[in-house]
Design an enzyme around this catalytic site. Structure first.
Site, PDB file in Angstrom:
ATOM      1  N   HIS A 290      15.677  -7.805 -11.460  1.00 49.73           N
ATOM      2  CA  HIS A 290      16.803  -6.991 -10.996  1.00 49.73           C
ATOM      3  C   HIS A 290      16.368  -6.012  -9.913  1.00 49.73           C
ATOM      4  O   HIS A 290      16.957  -5.947  -8.837  1.00 49.73           O
ATOM      5  CB  HIS A 290      17.442  -6.224 -12.161  1.00 49.73           C
ATOM      6  CG  HIS A 290      18.542  -5.313 -11.708  1.00 49.73           C
ATOM      7  ND1 HIS A 290      18.316  -4.008 -11.347  1.00 49.73           N
ATOM      8  CD2 HIS A 290      19.861  -5.540 -11.509  1.00 49.73           C
ATOM      9  CE1 HIS A 290      19.458  -3.458 -10.955  1.00 49.73           C
ATOM     10  NE2 HIS A 290      20.412  -4.372 -11.043  1.00 49.73           N
TER      11      HIS A 290
ATOM     12  N   HIS B  80      24.361 -11.914 -18.703  1.00 46.17           N
ATOM     13  CA  HIS B  80      23.902 -10.976 -17.681  1.00 46.17           C
ATOM     14  C   HIS B  80      22.400 -10.710 -17.819  1.00 46.17           C
ATOM     15  O   HIS B  80      21.954 -10.118 -18.790  1.00 46.17           O
ATOM     16  CB  HIS B  80      24.682  -9.668 -17.851  1.00 46.17           C
ATOM     17  CG  HIS B  80      24.330  -8.604 -16.871  1.00 46.17           C
ATOM     18  ND1 HIS B  80      23.731  -7.417 -17.230  1.00 46.17           N
ATOM     19  CD2 HIS B  80      24.491  -8.557 -15.528  1.00 46.17           C
ATOM     20  CE1 HIS B  80      23.552  -6.673 -16.172  1.00 46.17           C
ATOM     21  NE2 HIS B  80      24.001  -7.331 -15.119  1.00 46.17           N
TER      22      HIS B  80
END
Ligand code: G3P
Ligand code: CA
Length: 308
Positions: free
Chosen positions: A74, A32
């Protein structure tokens, strides 16, 4: 922290066993934002560390720069993870990725978050610029190089962080230009229903077949949308493991509809609390885990494999 003895692990022995996943294979370990518990998220260093640990897939979240380049980030803005706010202090209108050119973004230095640091003892990244914001092409270049070096496929799991057709179109162009085909370990994900459906339509028109994953913060929301309907345009769902309705029976229902279930985010840093969490979800048949600590996810998978 464990790095694979060789540069990349060989095919895992446990993959041959029967798991309660949809296809009976071992659950995927998806790094991740890279091995983001150890190194700055979404950097080539963090992706490479994850691969060296043995992760199956690396996960870049993607935004478009002002000049139309796909970069891994992100947030829609740069100030949390980089020094943009000080380096570009005079900038009017904040520090949105979409307002910066790639050349400007390449000047930024990363700021590690949480348990991450700028280096990891015993690990030396092989890229020329391991700690700056990478483009998708640079991430693919790294993956291809590590694949050649380690003789195993490295999965790519990009997320379209901006809704709308522009990013989706760029994403398909870059992947197909890099030679990826539908049978490769490529998963395209988005929280935005229209984006996933748009990707499905474009892929059909272009003859592409990358697996599509619809993300949701809640399993119950996906149930309300109707899993059979989702299976009409996606191959899987990505679900918050702490969201409402995440359960063994939800995973069973998704499998019955033909969908895989990948859970996010496994972010426990300590083995004592992380391993039982992986054990629970892998025991329920979860098909993949998004983990900030891929070494712990792999440790859990190896332990769990002995039970099957
Ligand atoms: O894409 C799965 C997971 O990464 C979603 O959470 O916010 O980390 O992109 P986020
Ligand atoms: Ca993501």
């Amino acid at each position: 922290m464990a790095l694979a003895a060789a540069s990349c692990l060989p095919v895992h022995a446990e993959r041959k066993r029967r798991w309660p996943t949809r296809d009976g294979a071992a659950p995927l370990v998806i790094a991740h934002r890279g091995a983001s518990g150890y190194l700055p998220e979404h950097t080539l260093a963090a992706y490479e560390l994850a691969v060296r640990m043995g992760a199956d897939c690396i996960e870049p979240d993607l935004h478009l720069t002002r000049d139309g380049q796909l970069v891994a980030m992100h947030d829609a803005t740069l100030e949390r993870t980089t020094d943009a706010a000080t380096r570009f202090a005079a900038r009017n209108g904040g520090w949105r990725v979409a307002d910066f050119s790639l050349e400007e973004i390449r000047q930024l230095e990363m700021r590690p978050q949480g348990t991450a640091a700028l280096s990891v003892p015993g690990f030396r990244p092989s890229s020329a610029h391991p700690l700056r914001v990478p483009t998708l092409e640079e991430i693919i270049g790294l993956a291809r190089r590590l694949e050649a070096e380690g003789a195993r496929a490295i999965g790519l799991y990009p997320e379209a962080k901006q809704a709308g057709p522009r990013l989706a179109s760029h994403l398909l162009n870059v992947l197909s230009a890099a030679g990826y085909v539908g049978s490769d370990k490529v998963f395209l994900q988005s929280f935005d229903l229209d984006t996933v459906r748009n990707l499905a339509r474009r892929q059909q028109a272009l003859g592409l077949g990358y697996r599509l994953v619809l993300l949701s913060g809640s399993a119950n929301r996906l149930l309300a949308m109707d899993l059979d309907r989702i299976a009409g345009f996606a191959s899987g769902v990505g679900v918050n493991i702490r969201g409402e309705g995440m359960s063994r029976s939800f995973i069973a229902m998704a499998h019955a509809a033909g969908l895989t279930v990948h859970g996010y985010t496994f972010n426990e840093a300590r083995a004592a609390t992380a391993l039982p969490e992986y054990r629970k979800f892998m025991g329920w048949g979860m098909d993949g885990v998004f983990s900030n600590y891929p070494d712990l996810a792999l440790q859990a998978r190896t332990a769990q494999a002995r039970l099957h």
